[in-house]
Design an enzyme around this catalytic site. Structure first.
Site, short mmCIF file in Angstrom:
data_model
loop_
_atom_site.label_atom_id
_atom_site.label_comp_id
_atom_site.label_asym_id
_atom_site.label_seq_id
_atom_site.Cartn_x
_atom_site.Cartn_y
_atom_site.Cartn_z
N GLY A 87 22.87 -10.14 2.00
CA GLY A 87 22.22 -10.05 3.31
C GLY A 87 23.26 -9.95 4.40
N LEU A 88 22.99 -10.63 5.52
CA LEU A 88 23.89 -10.63 6.67
C LEU A 88 24.24 -9.22 7.12
CD1 LEU A 88 26.33 -13.52 5.78
CD2 LEU A 88 24.50 -13.53 7.44
N CYS A 89 23.23 -8.36 7.11
CA CYS A 89 23.50 -7.02 7.66
C CYS A 89 22.33 -6.61 8.53
CB CYS A 89 23.78 -6.02 6.54
SG CYS A 89 22.65 -6.11 5.17
N GLY A 90 21.87 -7.53 9.35
CA GLY A 90 20.82 -7.22 10.31
C GLY A 90 19.51 -6.93 9.60
#
Lengths: 288, 142
Positions: A87-90
């Site tokens: 994750g951590l990609c908007g």
């Protein structure tokens, strides 16, 4: 008002977060460069395939090969969804998943059965908790993959297509336009879409060996793998670009927060000093 | 020198080469074929095998697997899933792959895996062969 020490601790925490997001941004940008290189290197290959396939398929009747033929009745639709593992990609992954569920719903409303191929951990995690028929899942593959992965997926898809498990296959992936623009994209994989007839007929006069049909039988399955590989490469490129943007924003937010907290900290300090001074002055006054 | 033909080999991961050569010999599905300058336009699938080209009188070898060729009068484009120049082939890996494939061929009864083992075997064999030929042609050191 929050105490001195508390604010100080918060500033420290935010600063540490900022270091992490900054590092992630740099990692993503390095990976993005690698992924972009791979796309660039793959482009000539993919384009050539497309060119030759369009030329070949323009010469023949679609009925000649099962992968070209449009089936009369489409009972079930396969969807290959490619997302990232992390994750951590908007909103990158949720955009892809939304596109996919929308497509699935649309097809389901037409009374078609939906079968999923999940590539990447994120979409697998999402769909396995819901009532979807997942034919095959490939979690934890986006970190490092090569053409072999596209080969495996392609073979599975083609086999289940030929066994009539699916009558149509769509591919959903994140197309990489630019650093700031990545768009979920749906394209039909099977049956293979034939190039529009330009009316000019075949462009060039080739000799074919063994025959047009034989050659198509060789090239069509590979073309499908080429498409899948393209989807994989694009998604991984988009993922890194999306993460870079997300991490850039996060870093900027951290800066803002540190600024606000420092202001609060200084105010608190000032207030403490003032009240201490007041005490001293008050005490001295009382002694007089 | 006149009458050169451009040879391009592309795989999904890289452009292996793009050079002007004198002659290209490739393993087509229905037999080997040779291409010189001014060949008639021609399209064929390739089988697993070793391809060679002549340049300045020397023969160079390239291993190819899973691809096809487009020949035009001035250019030969090879699109292969795997392509390796003879000097890039790892002898050790190819030998190990051959051993593995041999073992699998003896054990496997099921059709699909048998076919896979067989093609793995063919790949390993042709890698070795390609390397050997290059060594004997003197374009690749041991």
């Amino acid at each position: 008002m929050a105490s001195f020490r508390e604010i100080q601790r918060k500033i420290g925490a935010v600063k540490k977060t900022k270091q992490i997001t900054k590092a992630m941004n740099m990692v993503a940008s390095a990976k993005l460069r690698g992924a972009q290189d791979r796309i660039e290197r793959f482009k000539p290959y993919a384009e050539k395939y497309y060119e030759i396939l369009s030329d070949l398929s323009a010469r023949v009747d679609p009925g000649i090969h099962p992968l070209l033929e449009q089936r009369d009745e489409v009972k079930s639709v396969g969807i290959i969804l490619v997302t990232s593992d992390k994750g951590l990609c908007g909103a990158f992954n949720s955009n892809l998943i939304n596109t996919c569920t929308k497509l699935a719903k649309e097809k389901a409303d037409q009374g078609k059965e939906i079968k999923l191929f999940c590539v990447g951990k994120k979409c697998y995690d999402f769909f396995r908790r819901r009532k979807f028929n997942i034919l095959e899942a490939y979690p934890e593959v986006m970190g490092s993959f090569d053409f072999q992965l596209a080969n495996d997926i392609g073979t599975k898809v083609i086999n289940s297509y030929l066994e009539q498990e699916m009558d149509e296959v769509q591919l959903v992936y994140g197309e990489f336009y630019s650093m700031v623009k990545q768009v979920p994209r749906t394209s039909q994989v099977l049956p293979v879409v034939q190039a529009e007839d330009t009316g000019e007929g075949p462009q060039s006069e080739y000799l074919f060996e063994p025959s047009v049909e034989g050659l198509l039988a060789e090239i069509l399955p590979r073309y499908i793998k080429v498409q899948v590989y393209r989807g994989l490469l694009d998604t991984s490129c988009s993922e890194h670009a999306a993460r870079m943007t997300a991490m850039d924003n996060a870093t900027r937010n951290c800066d803002e927060m540190v600024e606000k907290l420092t202001l609060a900290y200084n105010k608190a300090r000032q207030a403490a000093i003032t009240s201490e001074l007041m005490d001293i002055v008050g005490g001295a006054e009382a002694l007089r | 020198m006149a009458n050169l033909i451009k040879l391009e080999i592309v795989t999904p991961d890289r452009n292996l080469m793009s050079e002007d050569v004198e002659y290209v010999g490739a393993p087509g599905v229905s037999g080997e074929f040779g291409v010189l300058h001014n060949h008639t336009p021609f399209l064929t699938a390739l089988s697993i095998g070793s391809l060679f080209y002549k340049k300045e009188g020397r023969k160079y070898y390239v291993f190819v697997s899973g691809g096809f060729t487009e020949v035009t009068p001035t250019k030969v484009s090879i699109l292969a899933e795997v392509a390796e120049k003879a000097e890039e082939i790892s002898l050790e890996r190819a030998r190990k792959a051959r051993e593995r494939a041999e073992q699998r061929l003896q054990q496997e009864k099921e059709q699909i895996d048998y076919a896979r083992a067989k093609s793995a075997m063919a790949r390993a064999m042709y890698r070795l062969k390609c390397r050997d030929e290059a060594v004997s042609a003197g374009t690749c050191s041991m």
